[in-house]
Design an enzyme around this catalytic site. Sequence first.
Site, PDB file in Angstrom:
ATOM      1  N   CYS A   1      71.025  70.419 123.333  1.00 50.42           N
ATOM      2  CA  CYS A   1      72.319  69.729 123.352  1.00 50.42           C
ATOM      3  C   CYS A   1      72.277  68.312 122.781  1.00 50.42           C
ATOM      4  O   CYS A   1      72.894  68.044 121.757  1.00 50.42           O
ATOM      5  CB  CYS A   1      72.847  69.680 124.780  1.00 50.42           C
ATOM      6  SG  CYS A   1      73.222  71.311 125.435  1.00 50.42           S
TER       7      CYS A   1
HETATM    8  N1  LIG Z   1      71.079  75.097 127.593  1.00 51.49           N
HETATM    9  C1  LIG Z   1      71.871  74.147 128.066  1.00 51.49           C
HETATM   10  O1  LIG Z   1      71.474  73.336 128.898  1.00 51.49           O
HETATM   11  C2  LIG Z   1      73.314  74.029 127.612  1.00 51.49           C
HETATM   12  C3  LIG Z   1      74.164  73.198 128.350  1.00 51.49           C
HETATM   13  C4  LIG Z   1      75.499  73.101 127.946  1.00 51.49           C
HETATM   14  C5  LIG Z   1      75.937  73.780 126.814  1.00 51.49           C
HETATM   15  N2  LIG Z   1      75.067  74.555 126.097  1.00 51.49           N
HETATM   16  C6  LIG Z   1      75.594  75.260 124.931  1.00 51.49           C
HETATM   17  O2  LIG Z   1      75.780  76.629 125.307  1.00 51.49           O
HETATM   18  C7  LIG Z   1      75.504  77.493 124.199  1.00 51.49           C
HETATM   19  C8  LIG Z   1      74.431  78.510 124.588  1.00 51.49           C
HETATM   20  O3  LIG Z   1      73.231  77.798 124.877  1.00 51.49           O
HETATM   21  P1  LIG Z   1      72.016  78.462 125.662  1.00 51.49           P
HETATM   22  O4  LIG Z   1      71.086  77.344 125.989  1.00 51.49           O
HETATM   23  O5  LIG Z   1      72.511  79.332 126.750  1.00 51.49           O
HETATM   24  O6  LIG Z   1      71.394  79.379 124.503  1.00 51.49           O
HETATM   25  P2  LIG Z   1      70.240  80.489 124.673  1.00 51.49           P
HETATM   26  O7  LIG Z   1      69.540  80.544 123.378  1.00 51.49           O
HETATM   27  O8  LIG Z   1      69.469  80.256 125.937  1.00 51.49           O
HETATM   28  O9  LIG Z   1      71.057  81.842 124.893  1.00 51.49           O
HETATM   29  C9  LIG Z   1      71.879  82.387 123.923  1.00 51.49           C
HETATM   30  C10 LIG Z   1      71.845  83.902 124.043  1.00 51.49           C
HETATM   31  O10 LIG Z   1      72.788  84.434 123.098  1.00 51.49           O
HETATM   32  C11 LIG Z   1      72.238  85.645 122.577  1.00 51.49           C
HETATM   33  N3  LIG Z   1      72.940  85.959 121.337  1.00 51.49           N
HETATM   34  C12 LIG Z   1      72.815  85.394 120.115  1.00 51.49           C
HETATM   35  N4  LIG Z   1      73.723  85.932 119.260  1.00 51.49           N
HETATM   36  C13 LIG Z   1      74.420  86.844 119.966  1.00 51.49           C
HETATM   37  C14 LIG Z   1      75.503  87.707 119.654  1.00 51.49           C
HETATM   38  N5  LIG Z   1      76.065  87.714 118.454  1.00 51.49           N
HETATM   39  N6  LIG Z   1      75.971  88.518 120.626  1.00 51.49           N
HETATM   40  C15 LIG Z   1      75.432  88.514 121.871  1.00 51.49           C
HETATM   41  N7  LIG Z   1      74.417  87.713 122.219  1.00 51.49           N
HETATM   42  C16 LIG Z   1      73.928  86.883 121.277  1.00 51.49           C
HETATM   43  C17 LIG Z   1      70.766  85.342 122.430  1.00 51.49           C
HETATM   44  O11 LIG Z   1      70.001  86.533 122.361  1.00 51.49           O
HETATM   45  C18 LIG Z   1      70.508  84.541 123.708  1.00 51.49           C
HETATM   46  O12 LIG Z   1      70.113  85.390 124.779  1.00 51.49           O
HETATM   47  C19 LIG Z   1      75.106  76.575 123.055  1.00 51.49           C
HETATM   48  O13 LIG Z   1      76.246  76.262 122.302  1.00 51.49           O
HETATM   49  C20 LIG Z   1      74.639  75.309 123.762  1.00 51.49           C
HETATM   50  O14 LIG Z   1      74.785  74.161 122.962  1.00 51.49           O
HETATM   51  C21 LIG Z   1      73.759  74.713 126.491  1.00 51.49           C
END
Ligand SMILES: NC(=O)c1ccc[n+]([C@@H]2O[C@H](COP(=O)([O-])OP(=O)(O)OC[C@H]3O[C@@H](n4cnc5c(N)ncnc54)[C@H](O)[C@@H]3O)[C@@H](O)[C@H]2O)c1
Length: 424
Positions: A263
């Site tokens: 992030c």
């Molecule tokens: N990790 C954090 O602390 C956090 C906090 C706030 C916001 N975010 C935001 O949330 C979003 C997700 O982050 P995250 O950390 O959970 O990511 P992550 O990589 O942990 O998880 C994403 C998941 O999406 C899956 N994926 C990818 N393409 C896909 C598709 N087309 N269909 C279905 N599944 C699919 C991946 O296999 C993975 O399991 C990002 O935009 C991030 O910036 C993350």
Amino acid sequence: MTETLTRVGVVGLGYVGLPLALAMHDRDYDVVGVDTDTNKIETLRSGESTVEDVTDDEVATAVETGLTFSTDYSDLANVDGVSICVPTPLRKTDTPDLSFVIDAAERLAPVVPAGCTVVLESTVYPGATEDALADILAENGVIVGEDLYLAFSPERIDPGNEEYGPTDIPKVLGGVTEACGDRAEALYDPVFDEVVRVDSSTEAELVKLLENTFRAVNIGLINELAQIAHELNVDIWNVIDAADTKPFGFMSFYPGPGLGGHCIPVDPFYLSWKADQHGVDTRFIDLADTVNREMPTHIANRIVKQLNDRGTALSNANVLVFGAAYKPEVSDTRESPAIDIIAELDGWHATVDYHDPHVPKLDVGDEIYESVSLTDERLQGADCVILVTDHSALDIDHIVDEAKLVFDARNATRGREDDHVIRL
Ligand SMILES: NC(=O)c1ccc[n+]([C@@H]2O[C@H](COP(=O)([O-])OP(=O)(O)OC[C@H]3O[C@@H](n4cnc5c(N)ncnc54)[C@H](O)[C@@H]3O)[C@@H](O)[C@H]2O)c1
């Protein structure tokens, strides 16, 4: 919720999506979690968790009580709502990469039923929900706001934070239209303690970018202050603690080895990219990024000096890095400053090892490092130990007692006044 369970889908089951799916299941929604990663789906189906903030027990209980996991988007054919939680990284050019969001939307468009509410949770640039998603979902004459409802609600979780769980944090939400916002609010209201409704999806997108840019800029400022304090022979951590006694107008930020995670290092670029399209210079964002990116070099330079004073060149030194994750208690190494620090030390031809109880392997450029076991022999043999991530599992006193030289980038050694301990 009443007798009829409402069916919802969560797309993307990572750090954000899995806790959200469980929270919705806990509030009696009938939930299907969809992810394109087959291994992840198999693991979850077998009752094992794939992120630290969720226990195996929680996943197993949820599976037993009806939460389903799938790789197949057609399982979303009869949902009332879908939350999209896929990654939004940067391209190599530091510009937004919405390919995962677009892929998810393209797979959703043919399956989601009329009247469904789609909520994007992934961080995106202001306007993206409306510009990038609406057109894809509005296939075959579907009208957003009438036949299908679309909103943005930024995820604000802090993995590893035991004080605030996903449903305790107020949920900001804005619809593409008023009706979209109303539908999304009705979907999220039973799940979250508080829903904070804003005027539009673009406003909600900018809320998220404000929060994370605010952190990036303030960390940049305090990293600059840390460098000034070092030259003045003043302990920056004492300065921050004393400033923090002011009951108004000050908020503590701490220096560190650089930004990490999915992030804070990434999101400001989503804002600056959009600002650039409108001819607005983002000087604060750019400057903070420069300062924050320089921190690994600053740390390496200070270690070079300390080792020189002890008659050792960094090129001949054994360095042991503690912590590879970007923050304590997680295994997430995305954008971790440990990677930059190891690469920097490797550039000086130092022999570098790392130890992290949460991270067995670490990719640094073309090389794969493996976490070494922690022995007294190894601690005593290192010319310098660097504390990059202060996981609670690390016995800091023991490390300080055994090591010849400790560079502490996190103030993990606070309270210890030893000549061989150097703080950022
Ligand atoms: N990790 C954090 O602390 C956090 C906090 C706030 C916001 N975010 C935001 O949330 C979003 C997700 O982050 P995250 O950390 O959970 O990511 P992550 O990589 O942990 O998880 C994403 C998941 O999406 C899956 N994926 C990818 N393409 C896909 C598709 N087309 N269909 C279905 N599944 C699919 C991946 O296999 C993975 O399991 C990002 O935009 C991030 O910036 C993350």
